[in-house]
Design an enzyme around this catalytic site. Sequence first.
Site, PDB file in Angstrom:
ATOM      1  N   ASP A  80      70.206  48.705  32.857  1.00  0.00           N
ATOM      2  CA  ASP A  80      68.826  49.181  32.765  1.00  0.00           C
ATOM      3  C   ASP A  80      68.868  50.672  32.482  1.00  0.00           C
ATOM      4  OD1 ASP A  80      66.116  49.522  35.212  1.00  0.00           O
ATOM      5  OD2 ASP A  80      66.221  49.876  33.049  1.00  0.00           O
ATOM      6  N   SER A 106      68.174  54.391  30.294  1.00  0.00           N
ATOM      7  CA  SER A 106      67.179  55.101  29.506  1.00  0.00           C
ATOM      8  C   SER A 106      67.696  55.057  28.060  1.00  0.00           C
ATOM      9  CB  SER A 106      67.015  56.527  30.038  1.00  0.00           C
ATOM     10  OG  SER A 106      68.282  57.113  30.286  1.00  0.00           O
ATOM     11  N   TYR A 148      56.032  51.641  26.091  1.00  0.00           N
ATOM     12  CA  TYR A 148      57.285  52.039  25.452  1.00  0.00           C
ATOM     13  C   TYR A 148      57.004  52.261  23.974  1.00  0.00           C
ATOM     14  CZ  TYR A 148      60.040  50.927  29.612  1.00  0.00           C
ATOM     15  OH  TYR A 148      60.571  50.899  30.887  1.00  0.00           O
TER      16      TYR A 148
HETATM   17  N1  LIG Z   1      62.108  54.540  25.535  1.00  0.00           N
HETATM   18  C1  LIG Z   1      62.318  53.309  26.331  1.00  0.00           C
HETATM   19  C2  LIG Z   1      62.923  53.651  27.674  1.00  0.00           C
HETATM   20  C3  LIG Z   1      63.245  52.387  28.488  1.00  0.00           C
HETATM   21  C4  LIG Z   1      63.585  52.816  29.883  1.00  0.00           C
HETATM   22  C5  LIG Z   1      63.921  51.661  30.820  1.00  0.00           C
HETATM   23  C6  LIG Z   1      64.211  52.278  32.156  1.00  0.00           C
HETATM   24  N2  LIG Z   1      63.277  52.638  33.047  1.00  0.00           N
HETATM   25  C7  LIG Z   1      63.930  53.225  34.085  1.00  0.00           C
HETATM   26  C8  LIG Z   1      63.480  53.823  35.265  1.00  0.00           C
HETATM   27  C9  LIG Z   1      64.384  54.395  36.128  1.00  0.00           C
HETATM   28  C10 LIG Z   1      65.719  54.389  35.826  1.00  0.00           C
HETATM   29  C11 LIG Z   1      66.194  53.784  34.662  1.00  0.00           C
HETATM   30  C12 LIG Z   1      65.265  53.216  33.777  1.00  0.00           C
HETATM   31  N3  LIG Z   1      65.408  52.617  32.571  1.00  0.00           N
END
Ligand SMILES: NCCCCCc1nc2ccccc2[nH]1
Length: 290
Positions: A159, A161, A228
């Site tokens: 999961d 970023s 997103y």
């Molecule tokens: N531009 C799309 C970004 C997707 C992010 C997914 C995501 N959301 C999060 C919240 C906290 C830590 C790690 C994370 N990974």
Amino acid sequence: VIPGWFSEISPMWPGEAHSLKIEKILFQGKSDYQDVMVFQSSTYGKVLVLDGVIQLTERDECAYQEMITHLPLCSIPNPTKVLVIGGGDGGVLREVARYSSIEQIDICEIDKMVVDVSKQFFPAVAVGYEDPRVTLHVGDGVAFLKAVPAGTYDAVIVDSSDPIGPAQELFEKPFFQTVANALRPGGVVCTQAESIWLHMHIIEDIVANCRQIFKGSVNYAWTTVPTYPSGVIGFMLCSTEGPAVDFKHPVNPIDANDSQKSRPLKFYNSEIHTAAFCLPSFAKKVIDAK
Ligand SMILES: NCCCCCc1nc2ccccc2[nH]1
């Protein structure tokens, strides 16, 4: 810049920027890895922003957390050991904890500030940390995976970023090899895999790397997340050589053994599971290329 509005401006999606109306800024900080901000939006609840990029909003986080978790875990019969890389908000942990077959949930998040901020401002997301099966490791996911005995996990959920920032190496080939080594035969990995509208080249490279490393199944799925970029986000679903995994037809219905019947799923169901693997032609051409 519009006063009172947050705009998600980034070189990762040039020429466009989704905006949310700000009611109040609740937190601003700088960790060892990134700028961290939380604000109360007018229509999407509280919002977590890392280095100017939206990571989650209270209103639509269910779509992302449920899909990234249940696409892999409903594809194998009895998950028992699961690893989450990233996901410091705790939302994936909340979803993984629904499976009574699971005995051990490890999470490796590099930025402690993300964990602390999530517990303070997103209690309904960070509730995942309360499950006694969860162990938090604060550190680099690549180093963590290198230290893990081969074949430890049934599933790994990445999961992350985006590739610009602390998560950059989670999109590179060596990392996928360390994931494969940590999975049992027929084990599965699901990673955050960007947008088919914005990142077809990144996705093409990831698919090529995964095809070389994962000798079971390699599939791409996608879903809708309004906040997103381009309103969609995708997932790489891969399995190692061993007992066959058919990602498109779930074998382990989540509702059968859901330990959180008091908090029903808001987004995932078995139909949307199968539908998630249906791709537009411009993406099929790249992803399914033999
Ligand atoms: N531009 C799309 C970004 C997707 C992010 C997914 C995501 N959301 C999060 C919240 C906290 C830590 C790690 C994370 N990974």
